[in-house]
Design an enzyme around this catalytic site. Structure first.
Site, PDB file in Angstrom:
ATOM      1  N   TRP A 141       0.794  -1.224   0.000  1.00 53.34           N
ATOM      2  CA  TRP A 141       0.000   0.000   0.000  1.00 53.34           C
ATOM      3  C   TRP A 141       0.831   1.281   0.000  1.00 53.34           C
ATOM      4  O   TRP A 141       0.299   2.362  -0.225  1.00 53.34           O
ATOM      5  CB  TRP A 141      -0.886   0.019   1.265  1.00 53.34           C
ATOM      6  CG  TRP A 141      -0.105  -0.399   2.477  1.00 53.34           C
ATOM      7  CD1 TRP A 141      -0.040  -1.640   3.020  1.00 53.34           C
ATOM      8  CD2 TRP A 141       0.794   0.412   3.240  1.00 53.34           C
ATOM      9  NE1 TRP A 141       0.836  -1.661   4.078  1.00 53.34           N
ATOM     10  CE2 TRP A 141       1.364  -0.415   4.233  1.00 53.34           C
ATOM     11  CE3 TRP A 141       1.173   1.748   3.193  1.00 53.34           C
ATOM     12  CZ2 TRP A 141       2.291   0.050   5.167  1.00 53.34           C
ATOM     13  CZ3 TRP A 141       2.103   2.221   4.109  1.00 53.34           C
ATOM     14  CH2 TRP A 141       2.646   1.373   5.084  1.00 53.34           C
ATOM     15  N   GLY A 188       6.803  -6.801  -0.260  1.00 53.96           N
ATOM     16  CA  GLY A 188       6.223  -6.864   1.077  1.00 53.96           C
ATOM     17  C   GLY A 188       7.248  -7.305   2.099  1.00 53.96           C
ATOM     18  O   GLY A 188       8.446  -7.037   1.963  1.00 53.96           O
ATOM     19  N   SER A 189       6.787  -8.021   3.111  1.00 51.12           N
ATOM     20  CA  SER A 189       7.653  -8.443   4.209  1.00 51.12           C
ATOM     21  C   SER A 189       8.417  -9.715   3.835  1.00 51.12           C
ATOM     22  O   SER A 189       7.992 -10.476   2.961  1.00 51.12           O
ATOM     23  CB  SER A 189       6.810  -8.730   5.450  1.00 51.12           C
ATOM     24  OG  SER A 189       6.012  -9.897   5.245  1.00 51.12           O
ATOM     25  N   GLU A 234      10.822  -8.160  -3.541  1.00 52.67           N
ATOM     26  CA  GLU A 234      11.397  -6.966  -2.913  1.00 52.67           C
ATOM     27  C   GLU A 234      10.808  -6.898  -1.522  1.00 52.67           C
ATOM     28  O   GLU A 234       9.605  -6.684  -1.358  1.00 52.67           O
ATOM     29  CB  GLU A 234      11.074  -5.715  -3.743  1.00 52.67           C
ATOM     30  CG  GLU A 234      11.901  -4.508  -3.348  1.00 52.67           C
ATOM     31  CD  GLU A 234      11.279  -3.734  -2.208  1.00 52.67           C
ATOM     32  OE1 GLU A 234      11.686  -3.979  -1.045  1.00 52.67           O
ATOM     33  OE2 GLU A 234      10.403  -2.905  -2.465  1.00 52.67           O
ATOM     34  N   LYS A 276      -2.935  -8.114  -7.515  1.00 53.95           N
ATOM     35  CA  LYS A 276      -3.615  -8.150  -6.213  1.00 53.95           C
ATOM     36  C   LYS A 276      -2.972  -7.051  -5.382  1.00 53.95           C
ATOM     37  O   LYS A 276      -1.837  -7.192  -4.922  1.00 53.95           O
ATOM     38  CB  LYS A 276      -3.451  -9.488  -5.506  1.00 53.95           C
ATOM     39  CG  LYS A 276      -4.174  -9.532  -4.150  1.00 53.95           C
ATOM     40  CD  LYS A 276      -3.834 -10.763  -3.345  1.00 53.95           C
ATOM     41  CE  LYS A 276      -4.628 -10.826  -2.046  1.00 53.95           C
ATOM     42  NZ  LYS A 276      -4.413  -9.651  -1.159  1.00 53.95           N
ATOM     43  N   HIS A 277      -3.675  -5.959  -5.212  1.00 57.90           N
ATOM     44  CA  HIS A 277      -3.125  -4.845  -4.455  1.00 57.90           C
ATOM     45  C   HIS A 277      -3.484  -5.000  -2.980  1.00 57.90           C
ATOM     46  O   HIS A 277      -4.362  -5.787  -2.606  1.00 57.90           O
ATOM     47  CB  HIS A 277      -3.688  -3.527  -4.994  1.00 57.90           C
ATOM     48  CG  HIS A 277      -2.692  -2.412  -5.002  1.00 57.90           C
ATOM     49  ND1 HIS A 277      -1.641  -2.336  -4.114  1.00 57.90           N
ATOM     50  CD2 HIS A 277      -2.578  -1.298  -5.792  1.00 57.90           C
ATOM     51  CE1 HIS A 277      -0.933  -1.250  -4.361  1.00 57.90           C
ATOM     52  NE2 HIS A 277      -1.467  -0.609  -5.372  1.00 57.90           N
ATOM     53  N   ALA A 278      -2.785  -4.249  -2.135  1.00 60.53           N
ATOM     54  CA  ALA A 278      -3.126  -4.227  -0.709  1.00 60.53           C
ATOM     55  C   ALA A 278      -4.569  -3.758  -0.542  1.00 60.53           C
ATOM     56  O   ALA A 278      -5.028  -2.846  -1.242  1.00 60.53           O
ATOM     57  CB  ALA A 278      -2.173  -3.299   0.036  1.00 60.53           C
ATOM     58  N   CYS A 293      10.312   1.216   1.783  1.00 57.12           N
ATOM     59  CA  CYS A 293      11.215   0.074   1.902  1.00 57.12           C
ATOM     60  C   CYS A 293      12.674   0.494   1.808  1.00 57.12           C
ATOM     61  O   CYS A 293      13.539  -0.053   2.502  1.00 57.12           O
ATOM     62  CB  CYS A 293      10.902  -0.966   0.833  1.00 57.12           C
ATOM     63  SG  CYS A 293      10.839  -0.299  -0.847  1.00 57.12           S
TER      64      CYS A 293
END
Length: 464
Positions: free
Chosen positions: A137, A213-214, A235, A161-163, A269
């Site tokens: 996001w 993401g994480s 990433e 697929k977005h947040a 990030c």
């Protein structure tokens, strides 16, 4: 922010907690049909020349700029981005379209090679099919354009697929791409659950997966994709170290290190997160840095005077605060900030920690919000050691009056994918973006992303 239940997603403004809009989840059949339709569109798109694809991408860039206000307003409402930074994000994405349209043609050119026996060899970079992106996001437009434009240029189809919290931004992207002339179904937003997402990865018509993401999420996606023998690009964030060396200009270092920590409300990030300062400069840098961070104006992202808006979600704000408290329990000291403000919204102040050491979240982990960790190094060599003492490796920075020395240190010793010298930045269209170690693998931008999901095919005629 978003409220998620069995029926769908309700987006929520993080500045005031007000509900924005509700979106229904797709059924399993609708999601499967979206994949099939994207693949069908790909079979025609791949036949277009690189020049023809580039012309469409130029129009996408123009249409992004034409819809700048709508994008910026949505980013403010859905994730608390400051207005000026939202405008910068749209401009960056338009520049990505322009750069890719211009330079992608050369990147995708066939390569003729003479074979050792006098035969003929040809290498062609063929598109492979539907690429599935799972995106966060914090940069609602840029995260999507980063992989989408490269893959469309390569001739692939794209699924997103977005947040959940930026679902409105995702659908606006889809609309803007269609209005620019992209074929129907070639880019499709999937409003789906995590379980449905796993089925998309397994779908035979999906040929590659890219995830931002994480590290935990990246491992799960990579494992699922590997089980289906599909390539991934990951990433996964970082705790980037910015070194202030003995010969650094402190005014320059302080200015960029403040910007690098609070940019995008600290939720970046590749943000500057750990500030590693040599003993010679430590006290002076810390005093100047804390004074600047104390002046950072926290408030409504719609206010042009605001320098730091709300975090995107309350749970992320609370997790960040817990990391600060755990660091303090383990010996860190707060010099400013560190307290959750009263009132509505997911706000957190500009915060500075010192006495930061291994074993603290402020040293070991990624603090995804406006919290700076200042770490003392004995000298330049020790600063480099500390900068590399991380399981992450996305970006980093070096401050030194000797630019050539800084570039050589970055080139030879800094174990990251990107290094900024006497500055801070997020991305450039003509430079590779990506990391090493737990920050992931693969590259985007600079022509590199175009070839991440292509089949570099060898065609040969051998002489007898």
């Amino acid at each position: 922010m978003a409220i998620i239940d069995d029926k769908g997603i309700t987006t929520v403004n993080p500045a005031n907690g007000e509900k924005l809009k509700t979106y229904a989840f797709m059924t399993d059949q609708q999601a499967a049909d979206a994949v099939a339709n994207c693949h069908k569109a790909f079979t025609q798109w791949k036949l277009k020349s690189a020049e023809e694809r580039g012309e469409v991408l130029k129009k996408v860039g123009e249409n992004l700029k034409n819809n700048k206000k709508e994008f910026v307003d949505l980013m403010i409402d859905e994730m608390g981005k400051l207005k000026a930074q939202g405008e910068d994000e749209v401009d960056l994405c338009a520049a990505i379209c322009e750069y890719t349209a211009k330079n992608g043609i050369k990147e995708l050119e066939d390569e003729e090679r003479e074979l050792p026996n006098g035969g003929r060899g040809l290498i062609t970079h063929a598109p492979i099919g539907v690429i599935y992106g799972i995106q966060p996001w914090n940069f609602p437009l840029y995260q999507v354009m980063r992989y989408t434009i490269a893959n469309l240029m390569a001739g692939n189809g794209v699924l997103l697929k977005h947040a959940e919290g930026v679902t409105g931004s995702a659908l606006l992207i889809e609309r803007v791409l269609k209005e620019a002339g992209l074929p129907e179904n070639l880019f499709t937003v999937l409003i789906i659950t995590h379980d449905q997402s796993d089925k998309i990865i397994e779908n035979d018509q999906v040929r590659g997966v890219t995830f931002t993401g994480s590290p935990k999420g990246g491992r799960a996606v990579a494992e699922k994709a590997a089980g289906a023998l599909k390539k991934t690009v990951l990433e996964l964030g970082s705790n980037d170290g910015y070194m202030v060396l003995d010969d650094a200009d402190l005014e320059t270092a302080v200015e960029w290190c403040v910007k690098g920590r609070i940019y995008n409300n600290g939720e970046t990030c590749v943000a500057a997160k750990r500030f590693i300062v040599t003993e010679k400069n430590f006290d002076a840098f810390t005093d100047k840095y804390v004074a600047k961070m104390k002046q950072v104006k926290l408030g409504d992202p719609n206010d042009e005077n605001t320098q730091l808006g709300p975090m995107a979600r309350k749970d992320l704000r609370d997790d960040l605060h817990e990391q600060v408290e755990q660091s303090v329990k383990n010996g860190a000291k707060i010099l400013c900030g560190g307290e959750i403000p009263e009132g509505n919204g997911s706000y957190y102040p500009a915060t500075v920690l010192v006495d930061v050491k291994p074993g603290q979240p402020a040293y070991d982990d990624e603090l995804f919000g406006p919290v700076a960790s200042i770490i003392k190094a004995k000298d330049d060599e020790d600063a480099m050691r500390i900068a590399n003492d991380s399981r992450f490796g996305l970006g980093g920075g070096i401050f030194s009056k000797d630019e050539d020395k800084a570039f050589e240190l970055a080139k030879t010793h800094f174990d990251t994918g990107m290094v900024f010298v006497n500055s801070f930045g997020v991305a450039q269209p003509n430079m590779p973006f990506g990391g090493v170690k737990n920050s992931g693998y693969g590259r985007e931008h600079g022509g590199f992303g175009i070839k991440e999901f292509v089949n570099s095919k060898a065609i040969m005629r051998l002489n007898s």
